[in-house]
Design a protein around this motif. Sequence first.
Motif, PDB file in Angstrom:
ATOM      1  N   GLN A  72       0.830  -1.202   0.000  1.00  0.00           N
ATOM      2  CA  GLN A  72       0.000   0.000   0.000  1.00  0.00           C
ATOM      3  C   GLN A  72       0.859   1.243   0.000  1.00  0.00           C
ATOM      4  O   GLN A  72       1.936   1.274   0.606  1.00  0.00           O
ATOM      5  N   ILE A  73       0.382   2.278  -0.685  1.00  0.00           N
ATOM      6  CA  ILE A  73       1.028   3.593  -0.685  1.00  0.00           C
ATOM      7  C   ILE A  73      -0.012   4.619  -0.266  1.00  0.00           C
ATOM      8  O   ILE A  73      -1.097   4.686  -0.845  1.00  0.00           O
ATOM      9  N   TYR A  74       0.305   5.409   0.745  1.00  0.00           N
ATOM     10  CA  TYR A  74      -0.614   6.450   1.222  1.00  0.00           C
ATOM     11  C   TYR A  74       0.141   7.766   1.319  1.00  0.00           C
ATOM     12  O   TYR A  74       0.938   7.979   2.226  1.00  0.00           O
ATOM     13  N   LEU A  75      -0.100   8.664   0.350  1.00  0.00           N
ATOM     14  CA  LEU A  75       0.529   9.984   0.310  1.00  0.00           C
ATOM     15  C   LEU A  75      -0.582  11.024   0.191  1.00  0.00           C
ATOM     16  O   LEU A  75      -0.880  11.512  -0.903  1.00  0.00           O
ATOM     17  N   PRO A  76      -1.250  11.367   1.284  1.00  0.00           N
ATOM     18  CA  PRO A  76      -2.426  12.243   1.210  1.00  0.00           C
ATOM     19  C   PRO A  76      -2.131  13.620   0.643  1.00  0.00           C
ATOM     20  O   PRO A  76      -2.994  14.233   0.019  1.00  0.00           O
ATOM     21  N   PHE A  77      -0.907  14.140   0.832  1.00  0.00           N
ATOM     22  CA  PHE A  77      -0.569  15.471   0.324  1.00  0.00           C
ATOM     23  C   PHE A  77      -0.441  15.481  -1.196  1.00  0.00           C
ATOM     24  O   PHE A  77      -0.418  16.543  -1.819  1.00  0.00           O
ATOM     25  N   ARG A 124     -17.495  10.928  -4.709  1.00  0.00           N
ATOM     26  CA  ARG A 124     -16.561  11.848  -5.383  1.00  0.00           C
ATOM     27  C   ARG A 124     -16.156  12.989  -4.455  1.00  0.00           C
ATOM     28  O   ARG A 124     -15.007  13.427  -4.459  1.00  0.00           O
ATOM     29  N   CYS A 125     -17.105  13.473  -3.653  1.00  0.00           N
ATOM     30  CA  CYS A 125     -16.777  14.521  -2.676  1.00  0.00           C
ATOM     31  C   CYS A 125     -15.752  14.011  -1.667  1.00  0.00           C
ATOM     32  O   CYS A 125     -14.779  14.706  -1.345  1.00  0.00           O
ATOM     33  N   PHE A 126     -15.968  12.813  -1.162  1.00  0.00           N
ATOM     34  CA  PHE A 126     -15.026  12.221  -0.201  1.00  0.00           C
ATOM     35  C   PHE A 126     -13.653  12.048  -0.843  1.00  0.00           C
ATOM     36  O   PHE A 126     -12.627  12.247  -0.191  1.00  0.00           O
ATOM     37  N   ASP A 127     -13.625  11.660  -2.135  1.00  0.00           N
ATOM     38  CA  ASP A 127     -12.349  11.535  -2.832  1.00  0.00           C
ATOM     39  C   ASP A 127     -11.615  12.879  -2.866  1.00  0.00           C
ATOM     40  O   ASP A 127     -10.400  12.946  -2.668  1.00  0.00           O
ATOM     41  N   GLU A 128     -12.350  13.946  -3.140  1.00  0.00           N
ATOM     42  CA  GLU A 128     -11.737  15.283  -3.183  1.00  0.00           C
ATOM     43  C   GLU A 128     -11.187  15.670  -1.816  1.00  0.00           C
ATOM     44  O   GLU A 128     -10.061  16.178  -1.706  1.00  0.00           O
ATOM     45  N   ILE A 129     -11.979  15.451  -0.777  1.00  0.00           N
ATOM     46  CA  ILE A 129     -11.554  15.805   0.578  1.00  0.00           C
ATOM     47  C   ILE A 129     -10.290  15.035   0.954  1.00  0.00           C
ATOM     48  O   ILE A 129      -9.344  15.586   1.524  1.00  0.00           O
ATOM     49  N   GLU A 130     -10.270  13.749   0.602  1.00  0.00           N
ATOM     50  CA  GLU A 130      -9.105  12.908   0.891  1.00  0.00           C
ATOM     51  C   GLU A 130      -7.895  13.372   0.098  1.00  0.00           C
ATOM     52  O   GLU A 130      -6.781  13.460   0.631  1.00  0.00           O
ATOM     53  N   ALA A 131      -8.105  13.688  -1.186  1.00  0.00           N
ATOM     54  CA  ALA A 131      -6.998  14.112  -2.039  1.00  0.00           C
ATOM     55  C   ALA A 131      -6.398  15.435  -1.583  1.00  0.00           C
ATOM     56  O   ALA A 131      -5.189  15.649  -1.706  1.00  0.00           O
ATOM     57  N   LEU A 132      -7.215  16.309  -1.038  1.00  0.00           N
ATOM     58  CA  LEU A 132      -6.736  17.604  -0.564  1.00  0.00           C
ATOM     59  C   LEU A 132      -6.099  17.516   0.819  1.00  0.00           C
ATOM     60  O   LEU A 132      -5.546  18.495   1.314  1.00  0.00           O
ATOM     61  N   GLN A 151      -6.228  -0.786  -6.557  1.00  0.00           N
ATOM     62  CA  GLN A 151      -5.545   0.492  -6.687  1.00  0.00           C
ATOM     63  C   GLN A 151      -6.560   1.595  -6.906  1.00  0.00           C
ATOM     64  O   GLN A 151      -7.440   1.506  -7.751  1.00  0.00           O
ATOM     65  N   ARG A 152      -6.404   2.639  -6.119  1.00  0.00           N
ATOM     66  CA  ARG A 152      -7.332   3.776  -6.218  1.00  0.00           C
ATOM     67  C   ARG A 152      -6.553   5.067  -6.046  1.00  0.00           C
ATOM     68  O   ARG A 152      -5.788   5.224  -5.103  1.00  0.00           O
ATOM     69  N   THR A 153      -6.719   5.975  -6.983  1.00  0.00           N
ATOM     70  CA  THR A 153      -6.074   7.275  -6.888  1.00  0.00           C
ATOM     71  C   THR A 153      -7.148   8.341  -6.840  1.00  0.00           C
ATOM     72  O   THR A 153      -7.814   8.606  -7.850  1.00  0.00           O
ATOM     73  N   PRO A 154      -7.410   8.944  -5.691  1.00  0.00           N
ATOM     74  CA  PRO A 154      -8.381  10.034  -5.639  1.00  0.00           C
ATOM     75  C   PRO A 154      -7.999  11.122  -6.633  1.00  0.00           C
ATOM     76  O   PRO A 154      -6.828  11.468  -6.756  1.00  0.00           O
ATOM     77  N   LYS A 155      -8.964  11.629  -7.336  1.00  0.00           N
ATOM     78  CA  LYS A 155      -8.707  12.651  -8.345  1.00  0.00           C
ATOM     79  C   LYS A 155      -8.030  13.866  -7.723  1.00  0.00           C
ATOM     80  O   LYS A 155      -8.494  14.417  -6.736  1.00  0.00           O
ATOM     81  N   ARG A 156      -6.905  14.278  -8.339  1.00  0.00           N
ATOM     82  CA  ARG A 156      -6.219  15.457  -7.828  1.00  0.00           C
ATOM     83  C   ARG A 156      -7.067  16.688  -8.100  1.00  0.00           C
ATOM     84  O   ARG A 156      -7.628  16.837  -9.183  1.00  0.00           O
ATOM     85  N   CYS A 157      -7.172  17.554  -7.123  1.00  0.00           N
ATOM     86  CA  CYS A 157      -8.084  18.683  -7.220  1.00  0.00           C
ATOM     87  C   CYS A 157      -7.303  19.985  -7.352  1.00  0.00           C
ATOM     88  O   CYS A 157      -6.616  20.383  -6.424  1.00  0.00           O
TER      89      CYS A 157
END
Length: 316
Positions: free
Chosen positions: A101-106, A162-170, A116-122
């Motif tokens: 697993q790779i977790y780089l929230p920033f 999708r909102c949760f993905d944005e919040i996580e990506a940010l 594999q899941r990559t939250p959309k970069r915002c």
Amino acid sequence: MHEYLERIMHQSITERPYDSVGKLPLGCRNAFELTILGIQKQEILLATPIDTMNLTELRKMRIQLERYTGYRCVFYLKKANWYSVPKMVEEGIPFIWEDHQIYLPFLGVLLQKNEQRTPKRCSVISFLTQKLLLKALYENWQNVSAVQAAEKLEVSRMSITRCFDEIEALGMPFLKVSGRSRRFFALNDKKSMWEEMRPFLRNPVIREFRPERKPDADMVLSGISALEEYSMLGEDNYVTYAVGKDQVAALGLKSIREVPVNEEPVCIVQEVGYLLPFKKGKAVDPLSLTLILSDEELEDPRVESCMNEMLEELVW
């Protein structure tokens, strides 16, 4: 490790040794192999523990490493367990678990083996995500799932995902992850929560209309007119309203002739990306209003004073 990251993340990564080990406390010097990685124009400190460390030790070491090096710290774990890893995601501790697993929230990255899941970069937050964040702040959401959030906002569960993905990506600290489930937890201190989210929010106004006549419809107040509704600020020369996208066509705003910019309008109608009902629903919500008011308007001491009083009375 370097080749592994490039293969998994599909991008070029630079690597060099960290050469200022003498600045670190003794406990940190001997506990890690330290490397500087360049990823997406950012440099991070990759810390590989010499011996296995528990979660409590990693928490403490992360604080020290970031304090003394000035770099964002990411742990490279050759061994981990299925208890500590979800907790690290929950607490926003960046890590790379070798071959798992790779977790780089920033960077907005969460990659898992076999899933594999990559939250959309915002680059710009969506209006629905912004509306969700503000509603969660006002209502102090605690342990709210995507299904519950969808019901509260009257949208589909996929939209909330999708909102949760944005919040996580940010990298905002409002989501807690347990397995595949993500739940929203608002900060108890509303002012602190606002300060966390404020850098990512945008002015909800899409465009302004200066019609030569007021549309024959009930509209919520916006701008200085909304601040007048919430405070003792004196009346403006004209009224400012806000309408949603669907109302623009219904009111025929695009077909009404507009008053030139150098002339005082009958009213101003702002098309906004969302409307969030608040109190009696006569005006846009207070926090969205702070995003709508211009720098020029906020330079007026009376406006600034009324805005602060409004927030203290109605929000904080």
